[in-house]
Design a protein around this motif. Structure first.
Motif, mmCIF file in Angstrom:
data_model
loop_
_atom_site.group_PDB
_atom_site.id
_atom_site.type_symbol
_atom_site.label_atom_id
_atom_site.label_comp_id
_atom_site.label_asym_id
_atom_site.label_seq_id
_atom_site.Cartn_x
_atom_site.Cartn_y
_atom_site.Cartn_z
ATOM 1 N N GLY A 240 64.352 37.415 1.510
ATOM 2 C CA GLY A 240 64.663 36.274 2.750
ATOM 3 C C GLY A 240 63.349 36.025 3.598
ATOM 4 N N ILE A 241 62.029 35.889 2.867
ATOM 5 C CA ILE A 241 61.033 35.877 3.377
ATOM 6 C C ILE A 241 60.481 34.611 2.627
ATOM 7 C CG2 ILE A 241 58.656 36.365 4.243
ATOM 8 C CD1 ILE A 241 59.596 39.211 4.055
ATOM 9 N N ALA A 242 60.311 33.202 3.143
ATOM 10 C CA ALA A 242 60.104 31.982 2.370
ATOM 11 C C ALA A 242 58.446 32.010 2.777
ATOM 12 C CB ALA A 242 60.782 31.206 2.933
ATOM 13 N N ASP B 85 58.208 29.367 5.639
ATOM 14 C CA ASP B 85 58.315 30.099 7.139
ATOM 15 C C ASP B 85 57.032 30.411 7.397
ATOM 16 O OD1 ASP B 85 61.092 29.579 7.242
ATOM 17 O OD2 ASP B 85 61.492 31.574 6.250
ATOM 18 N N LEU B 86 56.330 31.076 6.566
ATOM 19 C CA LEU B 86 54.891 31.642 6.875
ATOM 20 C C LEU B 86 53.851 30.497 7.018
ATOM 21 C CD1 LEU B 86 54.497 34.464 4.279
ATOM 22 C CD2 LEU B 86 55.497 34.660 6.257
ATOM 23 N N LEU B 87 54.075 29.250 6.408
ATOM 24 C CA LEU B 87 53.304 28.130 6.641
ATOM 25 C C LEU B 87 53.261 27.766 7.949
ATOM 26 C CD1 LEU B 87 54.017 26.229 3.359
ATOM 27 C CD2 LEU B 87 51.641 26.942 3.942
ATOM 28 N N ASP B 88 54.473 28.013 8.647
ATOM 29 C CA ASP B 88 54.567 27.494 10.159
ATOM 30 C C ASP B 88 53.680 28.373 11.056
ATOM 31 O OD1 ASP B 88 55.658 25.548 11.993
ATOM 32 O OD2 ASP B 88 57.045 27.381 12.769
ATOM 33 N N ALA B 89 53.142 29.476 10.564
ATOM 34 C CA ALA B 89 52.227 30.164 11.587
ATOM 35 C C ALA B 89 50.829 29.579 11.390
ATOM 36 C CB ALA B 89 52.150 31.751 10.986
ATOM 37 N N LEU B 90 50.528 28.676 10.446
ATOM 38 C CA LEU B 90 49.075 28.436 10.359
ATOM 39 C C LEU B 90 48.850 27.151 11.248
ATOM 40 C CD1 LEU B 90 49.045 28.183 6.489
ATOM 41 C CD2 LEU B 90 48.122 29.746 7.735
ATOM 42 N N PRO B 91 47.646 26.829 11.645
ATOM 43 C CA PRO B 91 47.128 25.848 12.289
ATOM 44 C C PRO B 91 47.466 24.655 11.604
ATOM 45 C CG PRO B 91 45.438 27.437 12.572
ATOM 46 C CD PRO B 91 46.477 27.892 11.529
ATOM 47 N N ASP B 92 47.640 23.348 11.904
ATOM 48 C CA ASP B 92 48.095 22.293 11.566
ATOM 49 C C ASP B 92 47.053 21.858 10.434
ATOM 50 O OD1 ASP B 92 50.415 21.957 12.962
ATOM 51 O OD2 ASP B 92 49.496 20.428 14.523
ATOM 52 N N GLU B 93 45.895 21.622 10.607
ATOM 53 C CA GLU B 93 44.935 21.342 9.670
ATOM 54 C C GLU B 93 44.886 22.346 8.554
ATOM 55 O OE1 GLU B 93 41.216 20.933 11.852
ATOM 56 O OE2 GLU B 93 41.735 18.936 12.728
ATOM 57 N N ALA C 136 43.513 29.767 5.127
ATOM 58 C CA ALA C 136 44.904 29.558 5.114
ATOM 59 C C ALA C 136 45.556 30.728 3.999
ATOM 60 C CB ALA C 136 45.598 28.395 4.497
ATOM 61 N N ARG C 137 44.881 30.998 2.968
ATOM 62 C CA ARG C 137 45.180 32.004 2.140
ATOM 63 C C ARG C 137 45.211 33.427 2.779
ATOM 64 N NH1 ARG C 137 45.270 30.487 -3.519
ATOM 65 N NH2 ARG C 137 44.400 28.547 -3.874
ATOM 66 N N MET D 125 48.112 35.900 3.131
ATOM 67 C CA MET D 125 48.354 36.954 2.352
ATOM 68 C C MET D 125 48.485 38.303 3.561
ATOM 69 S SD MET D 125 48.205 36.627 -0.554
ATOM 70 C CE MET D 125 48.239 38.435 -1.230
ATOM 71 N N ALA D 126 48.024 38.089 4.609
ATOM 72 C CA ALA D 126 47.919 38.960 5.704
ATOM 73 C C ALA D 126 49.486 39.046 6.020
ATOM 74 C CB ALA D 126 47.096 38.832 6.814
ATOM 75 N N LEU D 127 49.982 37.952 6.340
ATOM 76 C CA LEU D 127 51.504 37.761 6.884
ATOM 77 C C LEU D 127 52.439 38.386 5.740
ATOM 78 C CD1 LEU D 127 51.420 34.253 8.367
ATOM 79 C CD2 LEU D 127 51.500 36.416 9.727
ATOM 80 N N LEU D 128 52.026 38.115 4.377
ATOM 81 C CA LEU D 128 53.005 38.772 3.424
ATOM 82 C C LEU D 128 53.056 40.317 3.500
ATOM 83 C CD1 LEU D 128 52.491 36.394 0.449
ATOM 84 C CD2 LEU D 128 54.656 36.618 1.597
ATOM 85 N N VAL D 129 51.681 40.777 3.371
ATOM 86 C CA VAL D 129 51.558 42.200 3.726
ATOM 87 C C VAL D 129 52.388 42.624 4.764
ATOM 88 C CG1 VAL D 129 49.993 44.149 3.751
ATOM 89 C CG2 VAL D 129 49.471 42.143 2.147
ATOM 90 N N GLU D 130 52.140 42.049 5.886
ATOM 91 C CA GLU D 130 52.755 42.697 7.085
ATOM 92 C C GLU D 130 54.325 42.510 7.175
ATOM 93 O OE1 GLU D 130 53.215 44.271 10.751
ATOM 94 O OE2 GLU D 130 51.406 44.162 9.631
ATOM 95 N N ALA D 131 54.806 41.401 6.280
ATOM 96 C CA ALA D 131 56.307 41.303 6.384
ATOM 97 C C ALA D 131 56.875 42.154 5.195
ATOM 98 C CB ALA D 131 56.548 39.813 5.968
ATOM 99 N N GLU D 132 56.272 42.484 4.349
ATOM 100 C CA GLU D 132 56.611 43.228 3.275
ATOM 101 C C GLU D 132 56.547 45.044 3.785
ATOM 102 O OE1 GLU D 132 55.227 42.165 -0.138
ATOM 103 O OE2 GLU D 132 56.045 40.000 -0.330
#
Length: 217
Positions: free
Chosen positions: A133-135, A138-146, A182-183, A187-194
């Motif tokens: 359930g983690i797409a 969804d994670l991309l939205d946490a990144l700054p626009d640029e 961004a990578r 990756m940090a968000l994925l680790v935290e989410a899992e």
């Protein structure tokens, strides 16, 4: 890893770009079959790019159609110096910017879904975290626009760093830096989410006030 889950290798993209560019040039000469192939080849990329730029989910299809109308009307000016994909996405960006400007001068209507929901159906399954359930969207939205735009252009749409730099009107090194950062964030968000959360005994409250000495338990 994120990179292993992203679609299409660089050689495949290069071959697809060459075909799309050839069809665009043929369509410029009046070949209707080539024009249809050109639209089919790049329709999904334009749709995904428009959605990732944050367009109103209700207008993503319309902006995609608007992009191709503009492109077909301007084919006589396309000379193939850049790939048809790069040329088309620059038109898509202009279409989205124009829509933002129009929206700024009229009252905005409310909608209940965000752009991630609109584009998620166009994304390939198998991205990291989809089963839980983690797409990635969804994670991309946490990144700054640029950084998000640089990542989407190079890692989702499949442009080269040079093409992304031309679209973003910035040096290639800036695009590389934005993608690298961004990578790291993703990756940090994925680790935290899992990471598993604390286990709370269903029979016991998560927090109990201390019982005063001598008081009944």
């Amino acid at each position: 890893m994120i990179t292993s889950a992203l679609p299409a290798s660089r050689p495949q993209k290069a071959s697809a770009d060459a075909s799309a560019t050839a069809w665009a040039l043929a369509a410029r000469s009046g070949d209707p079959d080539a024009a249809e192939r050109f639209v089919r080849a790049l329709h999904a990329d334009v749709l995904r790019y428009v959605a990732h730029l944050g367009a109103d989910p209700q207008s993503v299809d319309d902006l995609t159609q608007d992009t191709f109308v503009r492109a077909l009307d301007s084919l006589h000016r396309f000379e193939g110096r850049a790939s048809a994909r790069t040329w088309l996405l620059s038109i898509a960006r202009c279409a989205v910017v124009d829509s933002f400007r129009r929206a700024a001068v009229r009252p905005r209507t409310a909608h209940t879904q965000d752009w991630q929901t609109a584009v998620e159906g166009a994304q390939p399954r198998g991205l990291p975290g989809f089963d839980d359930g983690i797409a990635l969207l969804d994670l991309l939205d946490a990144l700054p626009d640029e950084r998000r735009q640089a990542f989407v252009l190079t890692q989702v749409v499949g442009l080269s760093y040079e093409e992304a730099a031309r679209l973003g009107d910035c040096p290639v090194g800036t695009v590389r830096s934005r993608v690298a950062r961004a990578r790291m964030t993703l990756m940090a968000l994925l680790v935290e989410a899992e990471r598993p959360g604390p286990i709370v005994d269903a029979e016991e409250p998560a927090h109990r006030a201390p019982v005063p000495v001598g008081a009944p338990a």
